[in-house]
Design a protein around this motif. Structure first.
Motif, short mmCIF file in Angstrom:
data_model
loop_
_atom_site.label_atom_id
_atom_site.label_comp_id
_atom_site.label_asym_id
_atom_site.label_seq_id
_atom_site.Cartn_x
_atom_site.Cartn_y
_atom_site.Cartn_z
N GLN A 303 0.82 -1.20 0.00
CA GLN A 303 0.00 0.00 0.00
C GLN A 303 0.86 1.26 0.00
O GLN A 303 0.56 2.25 -0.67
N LYS A 304 1.97 1.23 0.76
CA LYS A 304 2.88 2.38 0.76
C LYS A 304 3.46 2.60 -0.63
O LYS A 304 3.62 3.73 -1.08
N LEU A 305 3.77 1.48 -1.29
CA LEU A 305 4.27 1.58 -2.66
C LEU A 305 3.21 2.19 -3.57
O LEU A 305 3.50 3.05 -4.40
N ARG A 306 1.98 1.77 -3.37
CA ARG A 306 0.91 2.32 -4.20
C ARG A 306 0.69 3.80 -3.93
O ARG A 306 0.37 4.56 -4.83
N VAL A 307 0.86 4.19 -2.65
CA VAL A 307 0.74 5.62 -2.32
C VAL A 307 1.82 6.41 -3.04
O VAL A 307 1.59 7.50 -3.57
N THR A 308 3.03 5.82 -3.08
CA THR A 308 4.13 6.48 -3.80
C THR A 308 3.78 6.61 -5.28
O THR A 308 4.00 7.66 -5.89
N LEU A 309 3.23 5.53 -5.83
CA LEU A 309 2.82 5.57 -7.23
C LEU A 309 1.70 6.59 -7.43
O LEU A 309 1.64 7.28 -8.44
N MET A 310 0.81 6.67 -6.43
CA MET A 310 -0.28 7.62 -6.52
C MET A 310 0.26 9.05 -6.59
O MET A 310 -0.22 9.88 -7.34
N GLU A 311 1.32 9.30 -5.79
CA GLU A 311 1.92 10.62 -5.80
C GLU A 311 2.54 10.94 -7.15
O GLU A 311 2.73 12.10 -7.51
N LYS A 312 2.86 9.90 -7.91
CA LYS A 312 3.45 10.11 -9.23
C LYS A 312 2.40 10.22 -10.33
O LYS A 312 2.74 10.37 -11.48
N GLY A 313 1.13 10.11 -9.98
CA GLY A 313 0.12 10.26 -11.04
C GLY A 313 -1.19 9.57 -10.77
O GLY A 313 -2.20 9.93 -11.36
N PHE A 314 -1.22 8.54 -9.89
CA PHE A 314 -2.46 7.84 -9.61
C PHE A 314 -3.24 8.60 -8.55
O PHE A 314 -3.39 8.15 -7.41
N VAL A 315 -3.74 9.76 -8.93
CA VAL A 315 -4.44 10.61 -7.98
C VAL A 315 -5.63 11.27 -8.68
O VAL A 315 -5.56 11.63 -9.84
N ALA A 316 -6.73 11.39 -7.95
CA ALA A 316 -7.92 12.07 -8.47
C ALA A 316 -7.78 13.56 -8.19
O ALA A 316 -7.60 13.97 -7.05
N LYS A 317 -7.88 14.38 -9.24
CA LYS A 317 -7.65 15.82 -9.11
C LYS A 317 -8.93 16.60 -8.88
O LYS A 317 -8.90 17.72 -8.38
N HIS A 318 -10.06 16.04 -9.27
CA HIS A 318 -11.30 16.82 -9.27
C HIS A 318 -12.23 16.43 -8.13
O HIS A 318 -12.23 15.29 -7.65
N LYS A 319 -13.04 17.42 -7.71
CA LYS A 319 -14.07 17.22 -6.69
C LYS A 319 -15.40 17.68 -7.27
O LYS A 319 -15.46 18.24 -8.37
N PHE A 320 -16.48 17.46 -6.50
CA PHE A 320 -17.81 17.87 -6.99
C PHE A 320 -17.87 19.37 -7.24
O PHE A 320 -18.60 19.84 -8.11
N SER A 321 -17.07 20.12 -6.48
CA SER A 321 -17.05 21.58 -6.67
C SER A 321 -16.45 21.95 -8.03
O SER A 321 -16.61 23.09 -8.49
N SER A 322 -15.76 21.01 -8.67
CA SER A 322 -15.17 21.27 -9.98
C SER A 322 -16.19 21.19 -11.10
O SER A 322 -15.92 21.59 -12.24
N ILE A 323 -17.38 20.63 -10.81
CA ILE A 323 -18.38 20.42 -11.85
C ILE A 323 -19.17 21.71 -12.05
O ILE A 323 -19.97 22.12 -11.19
N VAL A 324 -18.94 22.38 -13.17
CA VAL A 324 -19.58 23.66 -13.49
C VAL A 324 -20.98 23.37 -14.05
O VAL A 324 -21.12 22.66 -15.04
N HIS A 325 -22.01 23.94 -13.41
CA HIS A 325 -23.38 23.67 -13.86
C HIS A 325 -24.35 24.66 -13.23
O HIS A 325 -24.05 25.33 -12.23
N LYS A 326 -25.54 24.77 -13.85
CA LYS A 326 -26.68 25.39 -13.20
C LYS A 326 -27.96 24.65 -13.57
O LYS A 326 -29.04 24.99 -13.10
N ASN A 327 -27.82 23.61 -14.38
CA ASN A 327 -28.93 22.76 -14.77
C ASN A 327 -29.40 21.94 -13.56
O ASN A 327 -28.60 21.35 -12.84
N THR A 328 -30.71 21.90 -13.34
CA THR A 328 -31.26 21.21 -12.17
C THR A 328 -31.06 19.69 -12.24
O THR A 328 -30.83 19.04 -11.23
N GLU A 329 -31.10 19.14 -13.44
CA GLU A 329 -30.88 17.69 -13.59
C GLU A 329 -29.44 17.34 -13.23
O GLU A 329 -29.18 16.32 -12.61
#
Length: 633
Positions: A303-329
């Motif tokens: 898991q530590k190795l995977r965390v290291t790999l995550m730091e090199k690129g296996f990481v999610a950059k976006h959150k729900f606040s990143s979703i630009v919208h005003k459509n109710t659906e």
């Protein structure tokens, strides 16, 4: 005290040796005086003072060697030339001669040579520790031998009794030869000690329990990790037969010199893995080495190795606040996805290409309990069919031609304790779908070409731009796999079904791309805005961003106009029909609702500053005043 000690039984040797150690070559040698018991005491003291090699001769050497002081003992040997030199004076006197000494002083070959040279009566007496030298000398004298040759103890005994005695003396070359031999031994000991220290350091700081068994089946090494894993004190097991380790379920393989690889067993709450590796050379067996591993620690390390790999690129950059919208659906989709993020169940995200499925997948990961783990995204459509299995599940070393040395972990292993996002899962071949189903069900993976099972803990999010239900009916997708990945489902509407987001997204992309390309563009002209809002986006948000990016690059002013969006593009008339109709209406109808809405937004964005709003719209202040009054703003 220095590393090498020379114990000289008599003064002449002591003086000669002292003179020699002045040579830089022998700077590691100390010289002391001591004969027999006194010499043995000197050697025992040397052990306390960390001396590594002892040198002596005659009976003193014999005593030290037989005392087993735990150090190498080098003998100053008596050469034939030294023996002849001792005999020369005695031969001239032509008297019965007794040569008395330890067997290490005169060997059988020397005895044969002496008897050929000496014509007078001669006796050679070998003595050992149990003999009283005084009695041996008296016995020889009683037999008529009035002259003696011997080492220091014999010389001292004869002198005390009044008998003539010639001392066996060691030449400088013999002393020097012994010193050189001691230096060679010391160098070898140093090298051996350095190697042993390195090996001990490796053993003590290894992550595995290591147990070494000699050829007789006794434990000769038991490191601290083995002590901790098995709950057995080192001092209780060292030197004991392997049967004492009955806690090991595979001990029978040790007796048969058999090999055991990664056999799992439990001790209390710990799940362990054990291996036995026989140690042999040619046909000779020297015992075995047992390796014990804590499986949980292995998984933690991975898991530590995977965390290291995550730091090199296996990481999610976006959150729900990143979703630009005003459509109710779209707001409803985000609300559902936020609920999904709090659970580990599989999620299937459906929608047309470019609607933002990976954006939702990353947001679910970052909002959930696995946000500290890796996020591994895989586009199944771009994986070569010949490599899909090895990329998803990994492979062992030598699994196929060209495989990487040491093997390679697959995407499932890399995503352990995190999230694996399989985009365009509909593109997976049916045979791979079957393997994927098993991995999801069993929560374990086996690399290609390997026999070991690797437990995995992965949250699976899949995405598809095709109707998987229809594909199931067409036998292109496995029904059981669909049920597995479709525990939680989410459909993202296309951009054409939420056109109120187009204006917001266009402005968002414009700001982002102006920073990227270092441009100062304030907005879109009314016709450009109308065109964007009515264009048919087959590629959805991805296509909208590409259109805005192209316009930012082409635009030479502060406003993106319609020609910046359309010039030089190869366009399908059918895709632009609706947009063209709206543009004509906007050009011919001053009171068009779209124009009114657009001018209202620009005025609001610029805090109703006529100067800024007119510049943003690309019209004069007078024209803007006229439109405001004409539109009733």
């Amino acid at each position: 005290m220095k590393e090498i000690l020379l114990v000289a039984p008599y003064k002449q040797m002591y003086d000669s040796a002292l003179q020699m150690v002045k040579n830089q070559k022998y700077r590691n040698i100390d010289v002391v005086r001591g004969n027999q018991q006194a010499g043995l005491v000197q050697a025992l003291n040397a052990v306390e003072n960390h001396v590594r090699v002892v040198i002596s001769r005659g009976c003193t050497y014999q005593l030290i060697k037989e005392a087993n002081i735990g150090l190498p003992v080098v003998e100053i040997r008596l050469s034939p030339s030294e023996l002849i030199e001792s005999l020369s004076a005695a031969i001239e006197k032509d008297r019965p001669l007794a040569i008395v000494g330890y067997s290490n002083v005169i060997n059988s070959r020397d005895e044969t040579m002496i008897k050929k040279i000496i014509k007078t009566p001669l006796t050679i007496v070998n003595i050992d520790d149990s003999d009283d030298v005084k009695d041996v000398v008296s016995s020889c004298a009683a037999q008529g031998f009035s002259m003696f040759i011997g080492d220091t103890i014999v010389k001292e005994t004869c002198d005390a009794a009044g008998y003539e005695c010639y001392l066996h003396q060691s030449s400088d070359s013999s002393i020097q030869a012994a010193m050189d031999e001691a230096l060679r031994i010391y160098a070898a000991l140093q090298q051996e000690q350095e190697l042993a220290r390195r090996l001990r350091t490796v053993i003590d700081f290894a992550n595995d329990g290591i147990i070494a068994i000699d050829g007789n089946g006794r434990v000769i090494l038991f490191n601290a990790i083995a002590q901790d894993l098995l709950g057995i004190k080192q001092e209780k097991i060292l030197g004991e037969p392997i049967e004492a380790l009955s806690i090991l379920p595979f001990a029978g393989g040790i007796k048969k010199d058999g090999q055991v690889i990664d056999q799992t067993f439990r001790i209390g709450n710990r799940l362990l893995s054990g291996s036995i590796i026989p140690v042999s050379m040619e046909k000779f067996s020297f015992g075995s080495v047992i390796i014990i591993r804590d499986i949980q620690k292995i998984q933690d390390w991975e898991q530590k190795l995977r965390v290291t790999l995550m730091e090199k690129g296996f990481v999610a950059k976006h959150k729900f606040s990143s979703i630009v919208h005003k459509n109710t659906e779209m707001a409803h989709c985000i609300s559902i996805a936020k609920k999904f993020s709090q659970y580990n169940a599989s999620v299937l995200i459906e929608g047309e290409s470019g609607v933002g499925k990976e954006l939702f997948a990353q947001s679910i990961h970052n909002e959930g309990i696995r946000r500290k783990g890796p996020f591994v995204a895989v586009n199944c459509a771009v994986l070569p069919k010949s490599l899909i299995e090895s990329e998803l599940f990994g492979y062992a070393e030598g699994a196929f031609t060209g495989s990487r040395k040491g093997g390679k972990p697959g995407y499932f292993e890399l995503a352990h304790r995190g999230t694996l996002f399989l985009d365009e899962i509909s593109e997976l071949p049916l045979e791979v779908q079957a393997q994927l189903l098993r991995v999801i069900q069993e929560k374990e993976v086996m690399r290609i070409g390997d026999s070991k099972i690797i437990p995995i803990d992965v949250r699976l999010i899949c995405a598809a731009n095709k109707n998987l239900v229809e594909m199931v009916h067409e036998s292109l997708f496995r029904k059981d796999l669909l049920f597995r990945i479709n525990t939680l489902s989410l459909y993202i509407p296309s951009l054409s079904k939420r056109r109120e987001d187009i204006e917001l997204l266009s402005g968002y992309f414009l700001k982002e791309l102006c920073k990227t390309y270092n441009k100062n563009i304030e907005g879109f002209s009314p016709n450009a805005a109308v065109w964007l809002c009515n264009y048919h986006y087959e590629g959805n948000i991805r296509e909208l961003r590409n259109i805005v990016e192209r316009a930012v690059i082409i635009c030479e002013g502060t406003i993106i106009r319609l020609r910046d969006l359309r010039d030089g593009r190869r366009e399908d008339a059918s895709l632009l029909k609706a947009a063209a109709e709206h543009i004509v209406t906007a050009e011919t109808t001053a009171l068009d609702d779209i124009e009114k809405n657009h001018i209202s937004r620009v005025l609001a964005d610029n805090h109703w500053s006529m100067t800024k709003a007119s510049a943003a719209l690309g019209i004069s202040r007078t024209t803007l005043w006229r439109k405001i009054h004409g539109l009733g703003l």
